[in-house]
Motif scaffolding. Structure first.
Motif, PDB file in Angstrom:
ATOM      1  N   ALA A 158      83.706  36.336   5.829  1.00  0.00           N
ATOM      2  CA  ALA A 158      82.482  37.043   6.234  1.00  0.00           C
ATOM      3  C   ALA A 158      82.789  38.431   6.788  1.00  0.00           C
ATOM      4  O   ALA A 158      81.942  39.318   6.760  1.00  0.00           O
ATOM      5  CB  ALA A 158      81.714  36.219   7.275  1.00  0.00           C
ATOM      6  N   SER A 260      82.600  39.458  11.768  1.00  0.00           N
ATOM      7  CA  SER A 260      82.043  38.120  11.596  1.00  0.00           C
ATOM      8  C   SER A 260      81.977  37.469  12.959  1.00  0.00           C
ATOM      9  O   SER A 260      82.758  37.790  13.855  1.00  0.00           O
ATOM     10  CB  SER A 260      82.925  37.295  10.664  1.00  0.00           C
ATOM     11  N   HIS A 283      78.033  39.655  10.142  1.00  0.00           N
ATOM     12  CA  HIS A 283      77.746  38.487   9.320  1.00  0.00           C
ATOM     13  C   HIS A 283      78.376  37.265   9.991  1.00  0.00           C
ATOM     14  O   HIS A 283      79.577  37.239  10.212  1.00  0.00           O
ATOM     15  CB  HIS A 283      78.348  38.689   7.921  1.00  0.00           C
TER      16      HIS A 283
END
Ligand SMILES: [Zn+2]
Ligand SMILES: [Zn+2]
Length: 343
Positions: A158, A260, A283
């Motif tokens: 991510a 992430s 993310h």
């Protein structure tokens, strides 16, 4: 059987519970080869957050041998060795199709796995079977794929870790350590571990960390900038879930970089203007471990990685309370619970 129950803050009991049964035709019953305690279990253990009325069942990381399947289960058979994720998923809906199985339209969070026997919903979608029953020595690493490695892998994926990337990992818990292993597998050139604990720094280096930063806050940001030509890292993996760790991550990322976040957030609030000018990609969320399971299981079976090393304490399941205590007091990174001999 006997299973783990949380009665209140720091009150874990291992007590008689009914054996799990097939409840829906899509269920499977598995006998666990091993189970473990997660860093995220420590939040309810410490009485933090909004959780169900006690006593509550515990545990969501598991692997084992299938004992029974419901009438509608097609791909999973009795006798197979299987691994599943903490989120049961159908693997057929549009969200699963896009690779976000942990937000499946039929998702069910697992929370009864600190027990010898477990009911797994949506068995065909949730479980991944191996060709053969694996050797005992690989069980810790296979168990790690169920959450802690899958989550670390998502952290690296991510955050867009690419070959040659400079990566910062915030957090040296089991997920953070395996996020380092994952970043290394994805070809990161430089992996900066933010860690203040010597035993964890050692494992961090084994898993691929090239630099250790012990400072936090402003000093931590300054150290990361010094190591990254003054601009910050390409990818920053936030593996804790606190305000401090999230801000550490945002401030350590270069403009245009990726962050992430995979630790369950507790009290994290982001300020709009600061986020706007940080110019970063964010993310995160509950890791879609199911997406990565086939690949991670392969890496373990081919002995390319050894994520089971994060288990630095092994106890029989009936001493689960001791396992929680050791992790709560930071005497253990992660506790593996042996299920042999427990009924
Ligand atoms: Zn977990
Ligand atoms: Zn789905």
């Amino acid at each position: 059987m006997r299973a783990t129950m949380l009665y209140g803050a720091r009150d874990i009991r291992f007590e008689d519970r009914p054996d799990p049964q097939i409840e829906k035709p899509t269920d499977a019953i598995i006998r666990l080869s091993a189970t473990c305690i997660c860093g995220s279990d420590l939040w309810p253990y410490r009485g933090i957050g909004n959780f169900a009325e006690p006593p509550t069942t515990m545990g969501h990381e598991y692997c084992g041998v299938v004992e029974e399947v419901g009438k509608e289960v097609r791909n999973i058979r009795r006798g197979q060795f299987v691994v599943g994720s903490f989120a049961a998923s159908d693997n057929t809906c549009v969200i699963c199709h896009d690779g976000y199985e942990s937000s499946c339209l039929q998702r069910e969070f697992m929370n009864r796995a600190q027990a010898p026997i477990l009911r797994v919903p949506l068995a065909d979608g949730t479980l991944v079977a191996t060709q053969d029953v694996p050797p005992k020595g690989l069980i810790p690493s296979l168990l790690a794929t169920s959450d802690v490695l899958g989550t670390g892998w998502f952290a690296a994926d991510a955050a867009n870790v690419k070959p040659g990337a400079t990566v910062v990992v915030v957090g040296d818990g089991a997920v953070g350590l395996l996020a380092m292993l994952s970043a290394k597998q994805m070809g990161a050139e430089r992996i900066i571990a933010m860690s203040r604990h010597e035993s964890r720094q050692k494992l961090a280096r084994e898993f691929g960390a090239t630099d250790i930063v012990t400072e936090r806050g402003d000093e931590g940001v300054t150290r990361v900038k010094e190591l990254t030509k003054g601009i910050g890292a390409d990818s920053v993996l936030e593996c804790v879930g606190t305000q401090e760790s999230m801000m550490q991550a945002i401030r350590s990322t270069r403009p245009g970089g990726f962050i992430s976040y995979v630790g369950v957030p507790h009290g994290v609030e982001l300020e709009g203007a600061g986020l706007f000018f940080a110019h970063v990609h964010l993310h995160g969320g509950p890791a879609p471990v199911r997406r990565y399971l086939p690949r991670l299981i392969d890496l373990v079976l081919n002995e390319k990685i050894n994520p089971g090393k994060v288990f630095d304490l092994t106890l029989p399941l009936d001493r689960v309370a001791e396992g929680y205590r050791a992790m709560d007091e930071r005497r253990a990174i992660k506790t593996l619970l042996r299920t042999d001999g427990t009924n």
